[in-house]
Each structure stands twice: as structure tokens, then as C-alpha cells.
Design an enzyme around this catalytic site. Structure first.
Site, short mmCIF file in Angstrom:
data_model
loop_
_atom_site.label_atom_id
_atom_site.label_comp_id
_atom_site.label_asym_id
_atom_site.label_seq_id
_atom_site.Cartn_x
_atom_site.Cartn_y
_atom_site.Cartn_z
N GLU A 11 0.84 -1.21 0.00
CA GLU A 11 0.00 0.00 0.00
C GLU A 11 0.87 1.25 0.00
OE1 GLU A 11 -3.74 -1.79 2.60
OE2 GLU A 11 -1.94 -1.20 3.66
N ILE A 154 -11.93 -10.68 6.84
CA ILE A 154 -13.29 -11.21 6.56
C ILE A 154 -13.27 -11.98 5.23
CG2 ILE A 154 -15.74 -10.64 6.33
CD1 ILE A 154 -14.54 -9.89 9.11
N GLU A 175 -7.52 -1.57 10.47
CA GLU A 175 -6.77 -0.52 11.19
C GLU A 175 -7.52 0.80 11.40
OE1 GLU A 175 -5.46 -1.79 8.21
OE2 GLU A 175 -4.42 -3.43 9.24
N ASP A 198 -10.95 -6.81 -2.49
CA ASP A 198 -11.66 -8.10 -2.47
C ASP A 198 -13.07 -7.87 -1.95
OD1 ASP A 198 -9.81 -7.97 0.17
OD2 ASP A 198 -11.77 -8.79 0.65
N1 ADE Z 1 -8.48 -5.66 4.01
C1 ADE Z 1 -8.67 -5.96 2.71
N2 ADE Z 1 -9.61 -6.91 2.57
C2 ADE Z 1 -10.02 -7.23 3.81
C3 ADE Z 1 -10.95 -8.17 4.32
N3 ADE Z 1 -11.64 -8.97 3.52
N4 ADE Z 1 -11.11 -8.23 5.67
C4 ADE Z 1 -10.39 -7.43 6.48
N5 ADE Z 1 -9.49 -6.54 6.06
C5 ADE Z 1 -9.30 -6.44 4.72
#
Ligand code: ADE
Length: 232
Positions: A11, A154, A175, A198
Site C-alpha cells: 500500500e 473477513i 486498522e 476483495d
Molecule cells: N483488508 C482488505 N480486505 C479485507 C478483508 N476482507 N477483511 C479485512 N481486512 C481487509
């Protein structure tokens, strides 16, 4: 000075290439890159994944540099079905979805004791300015809304459904809520800018690594436009 906090190297890399005249300073476990983006003094750092690392890093940054504004930039999982991989989420507020003292009378799920709030609002003028910059940008769609933070990646429809049921949020990550809490308690203005890597479903762990770079580029591109707009 603007402080920019990313959780991961992938990032940060998209932002580091925008920086000029940079040098590194170290403090405890953190490495801070100081430099300029469009003549605006910035400090950029990797806090690590999760709320404890993010809180530690944010406090260290504030103690050392007293930034006028802190921006958390990175990727997130989509919660809302209208949000697609690559889209940018400008966060209006953050909720810590795994903070739960609701067993006690009068307490809501997500309510943070001490602060006694569920949502911590991001600084309104920054949200407004980011939105104006996003409207003028090409190459990605954007949304404005709440981000949900917890110490969990998740990756299942059942968890996603539970988050949707308990909180109204556009995206989830690990975060922003703690960075928001530390800034709020220190009276430091803050913003959260996330791009979707995602959809927080069973494909999320593979999608995350496939899209972290391209999505981080979208977030970095909006960050750049924002910093340019305030340094003019
Ligand atoms: N950061 C990027 N994708 C995420 C997800 N599915 N769960 C938690 N943090 C994430």
C-alpha cells in the site's frame, strides 16, 4: 505536516513514488519516511496489520511530528454489493465492529467505552475535499460511507452478512477504527481512504493479493490529487 499511514508495504509503495526529497527516521519499531508531495511536507509509514499496531504507530507519529492531518490509506474488503474491486471508498466514519460491550445495559454493539460512541466521524472538510477531488478523477468509481474495522480478515458470506446486519458499512479492514480513535483522543484531524481489493467472501484471500497493488494505486492517485489541491 500530513501523516500518511498504511498497514502494508504494498500500500505504501504506491505513495512513496509520489514523494520527493525524502529521508528516513526511526522510532521504536516504526520507520518514518519524511518528504514532500507537491511541496506539502508529509510523513509516511507502515503501521503493520491490526488495531494494536495501528494505534501504537498513530500515537508515535503524533508524539514525534504533531501532524496537522493524519490520513490512513490502503485497501479494504467490500461489504456493500454495489462496491466493486478497484473502487475507492472515502470514509465518512469508522466503526470498530469487534468492540462489544453490549451485554451491559444501554450499551450498543461497537460502542467504545470512554468515548461512548459507535462511529467516529472523519474530519468533514477533508471528506468534502476528497469527494470533490474524486469527482474530478477518472479511472475509478468512488463511494462515501462508513468503514468497519476489526482484528479479522473477513472471508465468508456468513461473517459478511453479520457485519451487514449489525452495522451499516461499505467496507471492512483492520486498522482505520483504531487510527480514528487515537486521532480523536489527540484532537488531530484525520481521514480514511481505502480502495477495494476483495469482496470479503471465500475468494477474498486470493483476490487480496491479486488486487492489492492495482487498488492501492487508485487510493494513492486520489491521495495525490487531494494533497495537490490543498498545497496550491
Ligand atoms: N483488508 C482488505 N480486505 C479485507 C478483508 N476482507 N477483511 C479485512 N481486512 C481487509
Amino acid at each position: 505536516m500530513i501523516a500518511i499511514i498504511c498497514a502494508m508495504k504494498e500500500e505504501l509503495e504506491q505513495i512513496k513514488i509520489l514523494m520527493q526529497n525524502s529521508h528516513i527516521e526511526k522510532s521504536g519499531p516504526f520507520e518514518f519516511t519524511l518528504g514532500e508531495i507537491e511541496r506539502k511536507k508529509c510523513v509516511l509509514t507502515i503501521c503493520g496489520v491490526g488495531k494494536v499496531s495501528a494505534a501504537m504507530c498513530t500515537q508515535a507519529l503524533i508524539d514525534k511530528y504533531n501532524p496537522e492531518l493524519t490520513i490512513n490509506v490502503g485497501v479494504a474488503g467490500a461489504i456493500d454489493e454495489n462496491i466493486k474491486i478497484g473502487d475507492v471508498v472515502i470514509c465518512s466514519a469508522a466503526i470498530q465492529h469487534d468492540f462489544d460491550i453490549s451485554i451491559f445495559p444501554g450499551r450498543k454493539k461497537g460502542e467504545i467505552s470512554g468515548i461512548n460512541k459507535v462511529e467516529i466521524s472523519c474530519t468533514p472538510w477533508v471528506v468534502k475535499k476528497l469527494t470533490e477531488c474524486a469527482k474530478k478523477s477518472e479511472g475509478f468509481n468512488f463511494h462515501v460511507g462508513t468503514v468497519l474495522t476489526g482484528d479479522q480478515f473477513i472471508s465468508s458470506m456468513s461473517k459478511l452478512k453479520k457485519l451487514k446486519k449489525d452495522f451499516r458499512g461499505l467496507a471492512c479492514e483492520m486498522e482505520a477504527g483504531s487510527i480514528a480513535q487515537v486521532c480523536y483522543l489527540n484532537n488531530i484531524e484525520f481521514a480514511i481512504l481505502r480502495a477495494i481489493s476483495d469482496c470479503a467472501n471465500k475468494k477474498s484471500s486470493t483476490d487480496f493479493y491479486s488486487f492489492i497493488k492495482s487498488s492501492s494505486k487508485n487510493a494513492a492517485s486520489l491521495l495525490y490529487k487531494f494533497i495537490k489541491s490543498i498545497s496550491d
